[in-house]
Motif scaffolding. Sequence first.
Motif, short mmCIF file in Angstrom:
data_model
loop_
_atom_site.label_atom_id
_atom_site.label_comp_id
_atom_site.label_asym_id
_atom_site.label_seq_id
_atom_site.Cartn_x
_atom_site.Cartn_y
_atom_site.Cartn_z
N SER A 156 0.52 -1.25 0.36
CA SER A 156 -0.47 0.27 0.48
C SER A 156 0.60 1.34 -0.43
O SER A 156 1.95 1.32 0.53
CB SER A 156 -1.13 0.46 1.20
OG SER A 156 -1.63 0.75 1.23
N LEU A 183 -0.52 4.28 0.70
CA LEU A 183 -1.83 5.19 1.01
C LEU A 183 -0.67 5.10 2.53
O LEU A 183 -0.53 4.76 3.94
CB LEU A 183 -3.24 4.48 2.04
CG LEU A 183 -4.03 4.20 0.70
CD1 LEU A 183 -4.87 2.90 1.37
CD2 LEU A 183 -4.35 5.43 0.08
N THR A 191 -1.08 8.58 6.40
CA THR A 191 -1.76 9.61 6.95
C THR A 191 -1.03 11.04 6.49
O THR A 191 -0.45 10.89 6.02
CB THR A 191 -2.00 9.19 8.13
OG1 THR A 191 -0.83 9.41 9.10
CG2 THR A 191 -2.28 8.04 8.75
N GLU A 214 -1.94 -0.74 -3.64
CA GLU A 214 -3.15 0.09 -2.70
C GLU A 214 -3.13 1.80 -2.71
O GLU A 214 -2.05 2.07 -1.92
CB GLU A 214 -4.27 -0.83 -1.82
CG GLU A 214 -4.73 -0.56 -1.19
CD GLU A 214 -5.23 -1.03 0.49
OE1 GLU A 214 -5.98 -0.92 1.03
OE2 GLU A 214 -4.68 -0.86 0.92
N GLY A 215 -4.34 2.70 -3.33
CA GLY A 215 -3.87 3.48 -3.08
C GLY A 215 -3.19 4.56 -3.89
O GLY A 215 -3.30 5.41 -4.03
N GLY A 275 -3.74 5.47 -6.88
CA GLY A 275 -4.48 6.52 -7.65
C GLY A 275 -4.85 8.09 -6.69
O GLY A 275 -4.93 8.87 -6.96
N LEU A 276 -4.67 7.66 -5.52
CA LEU A 276 -4.92 8.56 -4.43
C LEU A 276 -4.15 9.41 -4.33
O LEU A 276 -4.15 10.34 -4.23
CB LEU A 276 -5.53 8.05 -3.36
CG LEU A 276 -7.20 7.28 -3.52
CD1 LEU A 276 -7.78 6.59 -2.50
CD2 LEU A 276 -7.97 8.69 -3.48
N VAL A 277 -2.76 8.62 -3.47
CA VAL A 277 -1.85 9.67 -4.00
C VAL A 277 -0.79 9.42 -4.37
O VAL A 277 -0.14 10.81 -4.03
CB VAL A 277 -0.61 7.89 -2.35
CG1 VAL A 277 0.27 8.85 -1.99
CG2 VAL A 277 -1.71 7.61 -1.33
N GLU A 278 -0.57 9.35 -5.99
CA GLU A 278 0.06 9.85 -6.64
C GLU A 278 0.31 11.15 -7.02
O GLU A 278 1.26 11.70 -6.65
CB GLU A 278 0.34 8.85 -7.72
CG GLU A 278 0.67 9.56 -9.26
CD GLU A 278 0.39 9.14 -10.47
OE1 GLU A 278 1.66 9.07 -11.33
OE2 GLU A 278 -0.32 8.80 -11.12
N LEU A 300 -0.14 13.39 -4.68
CA LEU A 300 0.03 13.82 -2.97
C LEU A 300 1.87 13.81 -3.63
O LEU A 300 2.16 15.02 -2.72
CB LEU A 300 -0.52 13.53 -1.96
CG LEU A 300 -1.79 13.28 -2.34
CD1 LEU A 300 -2.09 12.17 -1.08
CD2 LEU A 300 -2.20 14.89 -1.77
#
Length: 137
Positions: free
Chosen positions: A62, A64, A66, A98-99, A101-104, A106
Amino acid sequence: MTIQFQAHGKFTLRVEGRLLITEVCGPWNVELVELWARESRDLVKYLSAQGKWASLAIVKQSLLSTPDAMAILGEVMSYAVKEANMVASAKVRTEDVEGFGLVEPLFHNMYKNLCPFNFFTETRAASDWLEQFLADD
């Protein structure tokens, strides 16, 4: 009241040439990022004394993290670039991490004013990309 958690995730560190290589299994929290920063300090000092160097992270499970852990990671990377001769950074991840697409975005935002940065799906491609920034002028 400050709440202290156990480090979530795990990592290993090593130096290969002028690369600081971290293998990290996420997701991770502030405590893991702070532990990583403490444990990498001597390796960063060693690499910095040798001249320019680059960071390579191999991420498993992951990406992901915080938001507060990402903020601290950004501070550590800023220090590495501005004070310790880091010239580029890359992350390697498999397609199933996991994650992504969300974290790239950032990560790209964190590095955009610091140093060259990119994601890769193969370690060799990431190493070759980083080597261009380590080549002697």
